[in-house]
Design an enzyme around this catalytic site. Structure first.
Site, PDB file in Angstrom:
ATOM      1  CB  CYS A 156       4.398  -4.457  -4.638  1.00  0.00           C
ATOM      2  SG  CYS A 156       3.189  -4.510  -3.316  1.00  0.00           S
ATOM      3  CB  CYS A 170      -3.184  -3.318  -4.384  1.00  0.00           C
ATOM      4  SG  CYS A 170      -2.029  -2.976  -5.705  1.00  0.00           S
TER       5      CYS A 170
HETATM    6 FE1  FES Z   1       1.934  -2.885  -3.476  1.00  0.00          FE
HETATM    7 FE2  FES Z   1      -0.297  -2.039  -4.452  1.00  0.00          FE
HETATM    8  S1  FES Z   1       1.629  -1.971  -5.395  1.00  0.00           S
HETATM    9  S2  FES Z   1       0.013  -3.077  -2.597  1.00  0.00           S
END
Ligand code: FES
Length: 125
Positions: free
Chosen positions: A33, A102
């Site tokens: 992400c 995450c």
């Molecule tokens: Fe990036 Fe959770 S979406 S760390």
């Protein structure tokens, strides 16, 4: 979707900030992400005396970083290195499957900070 513990650590994160005279700093980015986490350690006599974090990431990343700081204060470096991503997620009562990645940031950043500290120590003769 999130446990109460996750919500608590997200709304009320513990140990946020920087340690100006930190002797171990670890930073990791999440390839999935793009979020980033940095952990600052103050180590004395092989024990983590203080830890703070900064996370540029989602709520789950903030909650896991907060949790990991609470888990490591007062621990020896060896014990802290044993803390896994899984253990952090479990301490929070679990994370939704889509958010498990995450939790990788927290323990990874912690391990990086410990390695950074160790690499700065004078080598024993
Ligand atoms: Fe990036 Fe959770 S979406 S760390």
């Amino acid at each position: 979707m999130y446990t109460e513990k996750v919500m608590d650590h997200f709304s009320n994160p513990r140990n946020v900030g920087e340690i100006p005279d930190a002797n171990g700093i670890g930073e990791v980015g999440n390839a999935k992400c793009g979020d980033i986490m940095r952990i600052y350690l103050k180590v004395k006599d092989n024990v983590i005396e203080d830890v703070k974090f900064k996370t540029f990431g989602c709520g789950a990343a903030i909650a896991t970083s907060s949790m990991v700081t609470e888990m490591v204060i007062g621990k020896t470096l060896e014990d802290a290195l044993e803390i896994s991503n899984q253990a952090v997620a479990e301490a929070l009562g679990g994370l939704p499957p889509a958010k498990m990645h995450c939790s990788n940031l927290a323990a990874d950043a912690l391990h990086e900070a410990i390695k950074d500290y160790m690499s700065k120590q004078p080598k024993e003769a």
